[in-house]
Design a protein around this motif. Structure first.
Motif, PDB file in Angstrom:
ATOM      1  N   LEU A  21       0.607  -1.269   0.107  1.00 13.89           N
ATOM      2  CA  LEU A  21       0.125  -0.156  -0.066  1.00 13.89           C
ATOM      3  C   LEU A  21       1.047   1.216  -0.043  1.00 13.89           C
ATOM      4  CD1 LEU A  21      -2.658  -1.135   2.531  1.00 13.89           C
ATOM      5  CD2 LEU A  21      -2.966  -0.677   0.000  1.00 13.89           C
ATOM      6  N   ALA A  22       1.948   1.092   0.640  1.00 15.64           N
ATOM      7  CA  ALA A  22       2.706   2.444   0.757  1.00 15.64           C
ATOM      8  C   ALA A  22       3.542   2.287  -0.594  1.00 15.64           C
ATOM      9  CB  ALA A  22       3.725   2.176   1.952  1.00 15.64           C
ATOM     10  N   TRP A  23       3.766   1.417  -1.257  1.00 17.92           N
ATOM     11  CA  TRP A  23       4.646   1.665  -2.450  1.00 17.92           C
ATOM     12  C   TRP A  23       3.724   1.857  -3.648  1.00 17.92           C
ATOM     13  CZ3 TRP A  23       4.075  -1.273  -6.991  1.00 17.92           C
ATOM     14  CH2 TRP A  23       5.157  -0.975  -7.921  1.00 17.92           C
ATOM     15  N   ASP A  24       2.490   1.734  -3.668  1.00 20.26           N
ATOM     16  CA  ASP A  24       1.762   2.199  -4.635  1.00 20.26           C
ATOM     17  C   ASP A  24       1.111   3.447  -4.707  1.00 20.26           C
ATOM     18  OD1 ASP A  24      -0.794   2.497  -6.471  1.00 20.26           O
ATOM     19  OD2 ASP A  24      -0.878   0.278  -6.482  1.00 20.26           O
ATOM     20  N   ALA A  25       1.509   4.451  -5.599  1.00 14.96           N
ATOM     21  CA  ALA A  25       1.250   5.644  -5.724  1.00 14.96           C
ATOM     22  C   ALA A  25      -0.339   6.204  -5.821  1.00 14.96           C
ATOM     23  CB  ALA A  25       1.857   6.428  -6.979  1.00 14.96           C
ATOM     24  N   GLN A  26      -0.905   5.093  -5.947  1.00 15.92           N
ATOM     25  CA  GLN A  26      -2.392   5.469  -6.280  1.00 15.92           C
ATOM     26  C   GLN A  26      -3.126   5.499  -4.842  1.00 15.92           C
ATOM     27  OE1 GLN A  26      -4.635   3.404  -9.579  1.00 15.92           O
ATOM     28  NE2 GLN A  26      -2.994   1.894  -9.443  1.00 15.92           N
ATOM     29  N   VAL A  27      -2.549   4.666  -3.830  1.00 17.39           N
ATOM     30  CA  VAL A  27      -3.138   4.634  -2.577  1.00 17.39           C
ATOM     31  C   VAL A  27      -2.510   5.567  -1.527  1.00 17.39           C
ATOM     32  CG1 VAL A  27      -3.754   2.975  -0.789  1.00 17.39           C
ATOM     33  CG2 VAL A  27      -3.487   2.293  -3.119  1.00 17.39           C
ATOM     34  N   GLN A  28      -3.349   5.980  -0.467  1.00 18.52           N
ATOM     35  CA  GLN A  28      -2.587   6.770   0.683  1.00 18.52           C
ATOM     36  C   GLN A  28      -2.712   5.580   1.917  1.00 18.52           C
ATOM     37  OE1 GLN A  28      -1.491   9.911   0.952  1.00 18.52           O
ATOM     38  NE2 GLN A  28      -1.917   9.898  -1.316  1.00 18.52           N
ATOM     39  N   PRO A  29      -1.608   5.212   2.276  1.00 23.09           N
ATOM     40  CA  PRO A  29      -1.607   4.049   3.228  1.00 23.09           C
ATOM     41  C   PRO A  29      -2.046   4.522   4.648  1.00 23.09           C
ATOM     42  CG  PRO A  29       0.554   4.677   2.623  1.00 23.09           C
ATOM     43  CD  PRO A  29      -0.311   5.446   1.723  1.00 23.09           C
ATOM     44  N   ASN A  30      -2.011   5.750   4.824  1.00 20.43           N
ATOM     45  CA  ASN A  30      -2.568   6.080   6.402  1.00 20.43           C
ATOM     46  C   ASN A  30      -3.791   6.052   6.440  1.00 20.43           C
ATOM     47  OD1 ASN A  30      -2.114   8.204   4.395  1.00 20.43           O
ATOM     48  ND2 ASN A  30      -2.613   9.721   6.213  1.00 20.43           N
ATOM     49  N   GLU A  31      -4.604   5.834   5.433  1.00 20.69           N
ATOM     50  CA  GLU A  31      -6.003   6.097   5.346  1.00 20.69           C
ATOM     51  C   GLU A  31      -6.441   4.568   5.491  1.00 20.69           C
ATOM     52  OE1 GLU A  31      -6.983   7.630   1.815  1.00 20.69           O
ATOM     53  OE2 GLU A  31      -6.853   9.663   2.597  1.00 20.69           O
ATOM     54  N   ILE A  32      -5.694   3.527   5.538  1.00 22.13           N
ATOM     55  CA  ILE A  32      -6.325   1.977   5.128  1.00 22.13           C
ATOM     56  C   ILE A  32      -5.492   1.331   6.444  1.00 22.13           C
ATOM     57  CG2 ILE A  32      -6.456   0.090   3.869  1.00 22.13           C
ATOM     58  CD1 ILE A  32      -6.309   1.980   1.336  1.00 22.13           C
ATOM     59  N   GLY A  33      -6.540   0.668   7.197  1.00 24.53           N
ATOM     60  CA  GLY A  33      -6.098  -0.275   7.906  1.00 24.53           C
ATOM     61  C   GLY A  33      -6.044  -1.844   7.507  1.00 24.53           C
ATOM     62  N   VAL A  34      -5.017  -2.586   7.914  1.00 27.28           N
ATOM     63  CA  VAL A  34      -4.802  -4.087   7.409  1.00 27.28           C
ATOM     64  C   VAL A  34      -4.884  -4.858   8.630  1.00 27.28           C
ATOM     65  CG1 VAL A  34      -3.364  -5.325   5.994  1.00 27.28           C
ATOM     66  CG2 VAL A  34      -3.750  -3.086   5.495  1.00 27.28           C
ATOM     67  N   SER A  35      -5.757  -5.931   8.448  1.00 27.18           N
ATOM     68  CA  SER A  35      -5.682  -7.107   9.524  1.00 27.18           C
ATOM     69  C   SER A  35      -5.778  -8.493   9.077  1.00 27.18           C
ATOM     70  CB  SER A  35      -6.956  -6.997  10.402  1.00 27.18           C
ATOM     71  OG  SER A  35      -8.111  -7.286  10.030  1.00 27.18           O
ATOM     72  N   VAL A  36      -5.099  -9.521   9.309  1.00 27.62           N
ATOM     73  CA  VAL A  36      -4.926 -10.569   8.432  1.00 27.62           C
ATOM     74  C   VAL A  36      -5.377 -11.843   9.453  1.00 27.62           C
ATOM     75  CG1 VAL A  36      -3.625 -12.084   7.019  1.00 27.62           C
ATOM     76  CG2 VAL A  36      -3.238  -9.636   7.029  1.00 27.62           C
ATOM     77  N   HIS A  37      -6.290 -12.778   8.969  1.00 23.12           N
ATOM     78  CA  HIS A  37      -6.356 -14.174   9.984  1.00 23.12           C
ATOM     79  C   HIS A  37      -6.520 -15.381   8.665  1.00 23.12           C
ATOM     80  CE1 HIS A  37      -7.942 -16.423  12.851  1.00 23.12           C
ATOM     81  NE2 HIS A  37      -9.059 -17.018  12.201  1.00 23.12           N
ATOM     82  N   ASP A  38      -5.726 -16.270   9.143  1.00 21.65           N
ATOM     83  CA  ASP A  38      -5.609 -17.263   8.268  1.00 21.65           C
ATOM     84  C   ASP A  38      -5.254 -17.022   6.655  1.00 21.65           C
ATOM     85  OD1 ASP A  38      -5.568 -19.260  10.345  1.00 21.65           O
ATOM     86  OD2 ASP A  38      -7.886 -19.538  10.106  1.00 21.65           O
ATOM     87  N   GLY A  39      -4.551 -15.843   6.502  1.00 24.49           N
ATOM     88  CA  GLY A  39      -4.515 -15.519   5.150  1.00 24.49           C
ATOM     89  C   GLY A  39      -5.439 -14.666   4.561  1.00 24.49           C
ATOM     90  N   VAL A  40      -6.397 -14.668   5.083  1.00 21.44           N
ATOM     91  CA  VAL A  40      -7.522 -13.505   4.830  1.00 21.44           C
ATOM     92  C   VAL A  40      -7.377 -12.141   5.159  1.00 21.44           C
ATOM     93  CG1 VAL A  40     -10.094 -13.013   4.702  1.00 21.44           C
ATOM     94  CG2 VAL A  40      -9.199 -15.471   4.635  1.00 21.44           C
ATOM     95  N   VAL A  41      -7.340 -11.137   4.241  1.00 22.51           N
ATOM     96  CA  VAL A  41      -6.828 -10.014   4.696  1.00 22.51           C
ATOM     97  C   VAL A  41      -8.072  -8.986   4.708  1.00 22.51           C
ATOM     98  CG1 VAL A  41      -5.853  -7.536   3.742  1.00 22.51           C
ATOM     99  CG2 VAL A  41      -4.552  -9.943   3.394  1.00 22.51           C
ATOM    100  N   THR A  42      -8.221  -8.318   5.700  1.00 21.67           N
ATOM    101  CA  THR A  42      -9.382  -7.345   5.789  1.00 21.67           C
ATOM    102  C   THR A  42      -8.908  -6.146   5.723  1.00 21.67           C
ATOM    103  OG1 THR A  42     -10.739  -8.926   7.237  1.00 21.67           O
ATOM    104  CG2 THR A  42     -11.374  -6.464   7.391  1.00 21.67           C
ATOM    105  N   LEU A  43      -9.507  -5.135   4.839  1.00 25.34           N
ATOM    106  CA  LEU A  43      -9.147  -3.542   4.630  1.00 25.34           C
ATOM    107  C   LEU A  43     -10.103  -2.731   5.309  1.00 25.34           C
ATOM    108  CD1 LEU A  43      -8.017  -3.761   0.995  1.00 25.34           C
ATOM    109  CD2 LEU A  43      -6.476  -4.123   3.064  1.00 25.34           C
ATOM    110  N   THR A  44      -9.807  -1.897   6.214  1.00 22.47           N
ATOM    111  CA  THR A  44     -10.709  -0.764   7.000  1.00 22.47           C
ATOM    112  C   THR A  44     -10.021   0.699   6.406  1.00 22.47           C
ATOM    113  OG1 THR A  44      -9.596  -1.257   8.738  1.00 22.47           O
ATOM    114  CG2 THR A  44     -11.496  -2.638   8.597  1.00 22.47           C
TER     115      THR A  44
END
Length: 223
Positions: A21-44
């Motif tokens: 997310l930080a590498w991709d210029a289209q996205v502002q990483p500070n706006e997005i939260g990331v959690s992972v459980h058993d390989g499933v990513v949840t974006l908030t």
């Protein structure tokens, strides 16, 4: 069979998604939260454009070991005056007219509170997808509901369509682990692919087939 998800911890996947997310210029990483459980990513989190939610999902899907992505990102437009629904509707109509692959004259756009409703008829499934892609990139759009129907001029033979799609997938992906079944006008993809790119490419190929009105993508991302 050992999968990519089995050899990578949730913590490592979370770090990699945040880095992506930080590498991709289209996205502002500070706006997005990331959690992972058993390989499933949840974006908030919250973003100010619908297109950013799509870009964030693509970032997560590029990371090795991700099994699925749950998108819980909220689109919240800036507080200052932005585009009105009328302005979004005009921009949407123009975007469809400028795309030479989309039969804009057969499509109808309505907008309510930034949410675009797309109706009409097209001959091919990929035209339906292209029209939605044009609209979800527009500034001020909070979401798109795509109710466009696919009505081919001539309905080709079902078994020939299935064989043609199976061959096209073999040429594009170079694997026989993807199978094609037809449920009426719906293509059902099953099997295992090596990456999210292959999964998306298989779906794109399926949408390009004759007479396809819907695609159910049941492909698993494995090793």
């Amino acid at each position: 069979m050992t999968t990519a998800a089995a050899v990578r911890t949730d913590e490592r996947i979370q770090r990699d998604v945040l880095d992506e997310l930080a590498w991709d210029a289209q996205v502002q990483p500070n706006e997005i939260g990331v959690s992972v459980h058993d390989g499933v990513v949840t974006l908030t989190g919250q973003v100010d454009a619908y297109a950013l939610t799509w870009a964030a999902r693509r970032c997560a899907q590029r990371v090795r070991g991700v099994r699925a992505v749950a998108d819980e990102i909220e689109v919240r437009l800036p507080g200052e005056p932005g585009r009105t629904d009328a302005e979004i509707a005009i921009a949407a109509s123009r975007a469809l007219e400028w795309d030479s692959f989309v039969p804009a004259e057969r499509l109808d756009v309505t907008v309510s509170d930034g949410w675009v409703l797309l109706r009409g008829e097209v001959e091919f499934g990929w035209q339906r997808r292209t029209a939605e892609w044009e609209l979800r990139r527009l500034r001020g759009v909070r979401g798109v509901t795509n109710l466009v129907d696919v009505r081919p001029v001539i309905q080709p033979d079902a078994e020939r369509r299935r064989r043609d799609l199976q061959r096209a997938l073999g040429r594009g992906l170079g694997t026989e682990r993807v199978t094609v079944e037809l449920d009426g006008d719906t293509v059902v993809l099953a099997g295992v692919v090596r990456s999210w790119w292959e999964r998306d490419e298989a779906e794109r190929t399926a949408w390009s087939g004759e007479g396809v009105r819907a695609v159910r993508n049941r492909l698993l991302v494995g090793g």
